[in-house]
Design a protein around this motif. Structure first.
Motif, PDB file in Angstrom:
ATOM      1  N   LEU A 126      -6.863 -14.871  75.349  1.00 56.46           N
ATOM      2  CA  LEU A 126      -6.457 -13.468  75.379  1.00 56.46           C
ATOM      3  C   LEU A 126      -7.339 -12.712  76.365  1.00 56.46           C
ATOM      4  O   LEU A 126      -8.570 -12.640  76.183  1.00 56.46           O
ATOM      5  CB  LEU A 126      -6.587 -12.838  73.985  1.00 56.46           C
ATOM      6  N   PRO A 127      -6.767 -12.149  77.429  1.00 57.14           N
ATOM      7  CA  PRO A 127      -7.569 -11.371  78.381  1.00 57.14           C
ATOM      8  C   PRO A 127      -7.988 -10.038  77.766  1.00 57.14           C
ATOM      9  O   PRO A 127      -7.148  -9.271  77.286  1.00 57.14           O
ATOM     10  CB  PRO A 127      -6.617 -11.154  79.556  1.00 57.14           C
ATOM     11  N   LEU A 128      -9.291  -9.775  77.761  1.00 57.50           N
ATOM     12  CA  LEU A 128      -9.841  -8.589  77.096  1.00 57.50           C
ATOM     13  C   LEU A 128     -10.659  -7.768  78.080  1.00 57.50           C
ATOM     14  O   LEU A 128     -11.684  -8.230  78.602  1.00 57.50           O
ATOM     15  CB  LEU A 128     -10.721  -9.009  75.917  1.00 57.50           C
ATOM     16  N   LEU A 129     -10.226  -6.548  78.349  1.00 59.53           N
ATOM     17  CA  LEU A 129     -10.975  -5.589  79.154  1.00 59.53           C
ATOM     18  C   LEU A 129     -11.909  -4.810  78.236  1.00 59.53           C
ATOM     19  O   LEU A 129     -11.454  -4.213  77.259  1.00 59.53           O
ATOM     20  CB  LEU A 129     -10.012  -4.636  79.868  1.00 59.53           C
ATOM     21  N   MET A 130     -13.208  -4.809  78.537  1.00 59.72           N
ATOM     22  CA  MET A 130     -14.183  -4.091  77.724  1.00 59.72           C
ATOM     23  C   MET A 130     -14.745  -2.912  78.520  1.00 59.72           C
ATOM     24  O   MET A 130     -15.173  -3.068  79.670  1.00 59.72           O
ATOM     25  CB  MET A 130     -15.311  -5.024  77.279  1.00 59.72           C
ATOM     26  N   LEU A 131     -14.742  -1.746  77.876  1.00 63.51           N
ATOM     27  CA  LEU A 131     -15.133  -0.507  78.558  1.00 63.51           C
ATOM     28  C   LEU A 131     -16.192   0.241  77.760  1.00 63.51           C
ATOM     29  O   LEU A 131     -16.051   0.452  76.558  1.00 63.51           O
ATOM     30  CB  LEU A 131     -13.907   0.391  78.755  1.00 63.51           C
ATOM     31  N   HIS A 132     -17.221   0.660  78.457  1.00 61.21           N
ATOM     32  CA  HIS A 132     -18.368   1.357  77.879  1.00 61.21           C
ATOM     33  C   HIS A 132     -18.195   2.868  78.015  1.00 61.21           C
ATOM     34  O   HIS A 132     -17.145   3.360  78.445  1.00 61.21           O
ATOM     35  CB  HIS A 132     -19.628   0.925  78.631  1.00 61.21           C
ATOM     36  N   GLY A 133     -19.257   3.600  77.690  1.00 64.05           N
ATOM     37  CA  GLY A 133     -19.270   5.051  77.881  1.00 64.05           C
ATOM     38  C   GLY A 133     -20.539   5.495  78.578  1.00 64.05           C
ATOM     39  O   GLY A 133     -21.227   4.707  79.222  1.00 64.05           O
ATOM     40  N   TRP A 134     -20.860   6.780  78.430  1.00 61.58           N
ATOM     41  CA  TRP A 134     -22.061   7.357  79.044  1.00 61.58           C
ATOM     42  C   TRP A 134     -23.233   7.204  78.085  1.00 61.58           C
ATOM     43  O   TRP A 134     -23.051   7.393  76.884  1.00 61.58           O
ATOM     44  CB  TRP A 134     -21.822   8.849  79.339  1.00 61.58           C
ATOM     45  N   PRO A 135     -24.451   6.912  78.579  1.00 60.98           N
ATOM     46  CA  PRO A 135     -24.868   6.720  79.980  1.00 60.98           C
ATOM     47  C   PRO A 135     -24.914   5.238  80.336  1.00 60.98           C
ATOM     48  O   PRO A 135     -25.776   4.810  81.090  1.00 60.98           O
ATOM     49  CB  PRO A 135     -26.269   7.311  79.953  1.00 60.98           C
ATOM     50  N   SER A 136     -24.029   4.485  79.793  1.00 57.02           N
ATOM     51  CA  SER A 136     -24.129   3.032  79.775  1.00 57.02           C
ATOM     52  C   SER A 136     -23.423   2.386  80.955  1.00 57.02           C
ATOM     53  O   SER A 136     -23.080   3.029  81.946  1.00 57.02           O
ATOM     54  CB  SER A 136     -23.566   2.517  78.446  1.00 57.02           C
ATOM     55  N   SER A 137     -23.217   1.084  80.829  1.00 60.77           N
ATOM     56  CA  SER A 137     -22.544   0.273  81.840  1.00 60.77           C
ATOM     57  C   SER A 137     -22.059  -0.987  81.138  1.00 60.77           C
ATOM     58  O   SER A 137     -22.196  -1.130  79.918  1.00 60.77           O
ATOM     59  CB  SER A 137     -23.514  -0.086  82.975  1.00 60.77           C
ATOM     60  N   SER A 138     -21.523  -1.920  81.897  1.00 57.77           N
ATOM     61  CA  SER A 138     -21.063  -3.167  81.293  1.00 57.77           C
ATOM     62  C   SER A 138     -22.213  -3.944  80.672  1.00 57.77           C
ATOM     63  O   SER A 138     -21.990  -4.853  79.867  1.00 57.77           O
ATOM     64  CB  SER A 138     -20.352  -4.022  82.349  1.00 57.77           C
ATOM     65  N   ILE A 171     -13.389  -9.372  80.586  1.00 56.82           N
ATOM     66  CA  ILE A 171     -13.646  -8.629  81.819  1.00 56.82           C
ATOM     67  C   ILE A 171     -14.342  -7.342  81.400  1.00 56.82           C
ATOM     68  O   ILE A 171     -13.716  -6.445  80.815  1.00 56.82           O
ATOM     69  CB  ILE A 171     -12.350  -8.312  82.597  1.00 56.82           C
ATOM     70  N   ALA A 172     -15.639  -7.272  81.623  1.00 53.29           N
ATOM     71  CA  ALA A 172     -16.431  -6.092  81.257  1.00 53.29           C
ATOM     72  C   ALA A 172     -16.705  -5.295  82.523  1.00 53.29           C
ATOM     73  O   ALA A 172     -17.449  -5.749  83.399  1.00 53.29           O
ATOM     74  CB  ALA A 172     -17.729  -6.501  80.581  1.00 53.29           C
ATOM     75  N   ALA A 173     -16.087  -4.129  82.641  1.00 51.85           N
ATOM     76  CA  ALA A 173     -16.140  -3.356  83.886  1.00 51.85           C
ATOM     77  C   ALA A 173     -17.041  -2.132  83.752  1.00 51.85           C
ATOM     78  O   ALA A 173     -17.187  -1.562  82.667  1.00 51.85           O
ATOM     79  CB  ALA A 173     -14.729  -2.907  84.272  1.00 51.85           C
ATOM     80  N   ASP A 174     -17.646  -1.743  84.867  1.00 50.20           N
ATOM     81  CA  ASP A 174     -18.345  -0.461  84.950  1.00 50.20           C
ATOM     82  C   ASP A 174     -17.332   0.607  85.339  1.00 50.20           C
ATOM     83  O   ASP A 174     -16.610   0.451  86.340  1.00 50.20           O
ATOM     84  CB  ASP A 174     -19.441  -0.499  86.017  1.00 50.20           C
ATOM     85  N   LEU A 175     -17.264   1.682  84.585  1.00 44.62           N
ATOM     86  CA  LEU A 175     -16.389   2.793  84.953  1.00 44.62           C
ATOM     87  C   LEU A 175     -16.782   3.321  86.337  1.00 44.62           C
ATOM     88  O   LEU A 175     -17.951   3.216  86.739  1.00 44.62           O
ATOM     89  CB  LEU A 175     -16.498   3.929  83.934  1.00 44.62           C
ATOM     90  N   PRO A 176     -15.853   3.881  87.092  1.00 44.64           N
ATOM     91  CA  PRO A 176     -16.187   4.457  88.396  1.00 44.64           C
ATOM     92  C   PRO A 176     -17.317   5.486  88.270  1.00 44.64           C
ATOM     93  O   PRO A 176     -17.272   6.371  87.417  1.00 44.64           O
ATOM     94  CB  PRO A 176     -14.880   5.134  88.827  1.00 44.64           C
ATOM     95  N   GLY A 177     -18.343   5.341  89.094  1.00 45.14           N
ATOM     96  CA  GLY A 177     -19.484   6.258  89.048  1.00 45.14           C
ATOM     97  C   GLY A 177     -20.550   5.851  88.055  1.00 45.14           C
ATOM     98  O   GLY A 177     -21.588   6.519  87.958  1.00 45.14           O
ATOM     99  N   PHE A 178     -20.331   4.767  87.327  1.00 41.58           N
ATOM    100  CA  PHE A 178     -21.293   4.262  86.345  1.00 41.58           C
ATOM    101  C   PHE A 178     -21.837   2.917  86.814  1.00 41.58           C
ATOM    102  O   PHE A 178     -21.145   2.154  87.500  1.00 41.58           O
ATOM    103  CB  PHE A 178     -20.626   4.055  84.983  1.00 41.58           C
ATOM    104  N   GLY A 179     -23.061   2.597  86.383  1.00 43.13           N
ATOM    105  CA  GLY A 179     -23.610   1.277  86.643  1.00 43.13           C
ATOM    106  C   GLY A 179     -23.554   0.921  88.111  1.00 43.13           C
ATOM    107  O   GLY A 179     -24.028   1.651  88.984  1.00 43.13           O
TER     108      GLY A 179
END
Length: 457
Positions: free
Chosen positions: A145-157, A181-189
């Protein structure tokens, strides 16, 4: 008797208003967006770079030397008032100990190597370099199962580095395993920020959908918290045919009907919420007092993120104090009467990884701007008002910022297939309670598959 009759009258009035609002309120249609909007510098080129490049985390010697010099050359910090621990914010006596550890004992190279045990990549999506980790499992005989993982502020992958091996390793009792797939949001990390206004969580959701498409996943699952959960919720709303399931450790409905229900429930708290968890919501006065006390940074970053960003960009000491205080309160809000304020619920190296990544990439401003772009923007509010049919699973940790019972969450997520409430943990679940988070994501995956199997009958 008068007070009782008055209370009944208020309840009837609110109930009537709720019914009228619900009847009159028409759910907006799903809006259409430009799915290729350009966020890079200048105008969109005729041909885009769609390559996927290998990336390696590097805390280089120049950055480390400059950081240590700035910390050592700090001005004397103002001591806390007598009898005050963390009630006024970061306890500077405690901060001094963290700064000493950061300079003398934190293993910059070792921590970077620890992050590099996973494959890292960058690819340009709509003009911005987006960083992500992609970890594939050994899946012999199992569904993947492909899983996209997304963080918040002030964090990163980085927030998911403990969870990734738990999700990419087969688990007894399950016939599937995850590709993460653990991604950094645009402008993060390590992801690039934009120089254009308007990059809100809706637009970020579109970018991340395009990232998954670039990686060959037209349909996928999402796990997210904090601002990542906003991006994920918007993705589930705009692309319900493509999101197979959504798991969140910060479940929240922002629909108008949900606010009415929250108020109505204050008159019958033991009916509105499981009695074991009433104190997480009611009395509203206590909840609102907490939110007002702890949301000053939210207001600043929602209005003038660039101003506070000047100080945080220039001073690693200021950055550490600012970030640590926020991470602490969200990990245990009941420990303001301690010097650490709650931060000792997290591993110090994990906390310093988070701060070092922000410092090394000079992204405190670009990450903080999500508050200004995401708060009460018309297109964000519009998408928030639309329910999504995507099967959703929620886990509520004890010290998460907001708790909403299922009957409110279902305003936004009518197919809430799993809901768990636990008596431990906080906002940074991947760092604080990784095994519990991973176990719940596995259980959610089974619930998602059962939902789709039932739907196909």
């Amino acid at each position: 008797m008068y007070r009782l009759m008055s209370s009944i009258a208020v309840v009837i009035a609110i109930g009537a208003g709720l019914v009228i609002t619900y009847v009159r309120y028409k759910v907006p249609e799903r809006p259409r967006f430009d799915l290729d909007k350009w966020w890079g510098i200048g105008s969109k080129p005729k041909e885009e770079d769609t390559s996927i490049r290998i990336f390696s985390v590097d805390f280089n010697d120049t950055m480390i030397h400059d950081l240590k010099q700035r910390i050592r050359n700090r001005r004397p910090l103002t001591r806390p008032l007598e009898g005050i621990q963390s009630e006024y914010g970061m306890n500077t006596l405690y901060l001094e100990k963290i700064l000493e550890y950061w300079v003398d004992k934190y293993d910059f190279k070792g921590r970077a190597a620890l992050l590099n045990r996973y494959p890292h990549y960058k690819t340009r999506i709509q003009g911005l370099d987006i960083h992500f980790m992609r970890v594939k499992p050994d899946a012999r005989g199992l569904k993947v199962l492909p899983l996209l993982m997304l963080h918040g502020w002030p964090s990163s992958s980085k927030e998911f580095d403990k969870v990734i091996p738990m999700l990419t390793t087969p688990k007894d009792g399950y016939d599937f395993v995850y590709e993460v797939i653990a991604a950094d949001l645009p402008g993060f990390g390590f992801s690039e920020g934009t120089n254009k206004p308007g990059l809100n969580p809706v637009q970020m959701g579109i970018m991340l959908k395009n990232l998954m498409k670039r990686l060959g996943h037209e349909k996928f699952y999402i796990q997210a918290g904090d601002w990542g959960s906003q991006c994920a919720s918007h993705m589930a709303t705009l692309f319900p045919e493509d999101i197979l399931g959504y798991h969140t450790n910060m479940p929240m409905s922002s629909r108008p009907i949900s606010s009415f229900k929250l108020l109505l429930g204050s008159f019958f708290p033991n009916l509105a919420v499981d009695p074991k968890y009433v104190s997480r919501v009611y009395p509203l006065k206590k909840l609102f007092s907490y939110l007002i006390r702890e949301s000053g940074y939210f207001h600043i970053q929602s209005t003038k993120p660039d101003t506070v960003g000047v100080a945080l960009t220039d001073s690693p000491v200021g950055l550490a104090a600012y970030v640590i205080e926020k991470m602490a309160i969200c990990s245990n809000r009941d420990q303001l009467n301690t010097p650490h304020g709650g931060i000792e619920n997290l591993n110090l190296d994990d906390v310093l990884d988070t701060i070092t990544i922000v410092w090394a990439n000079n992204c405190i401003v670009t990450s903080s701007r999500i508050y200004a772009e995401g708060f009460q923007q018309p297109e964000v509010v519009l998408v928030q008002e639309i329910p999504t049919p995507v099967p959703t699973a929620a886990i509520n940790f004890k010290y998460e910022v907001i708790y909403q019972p299922d009957w409110i969450l279902k305003d936004k997520f009518p197919n809430l297939v799993r809901s768990t409430t636990v008596d431990v943990g906080g906002h940074f679940a991947g760092l604080q309670t990784p095994q519990m988070l991973a176990d719940d994501v596995y259980a959610a995956g089974a619930a998602f598959l059962a939902f789709h199997n039932k739907s196909r009958r």
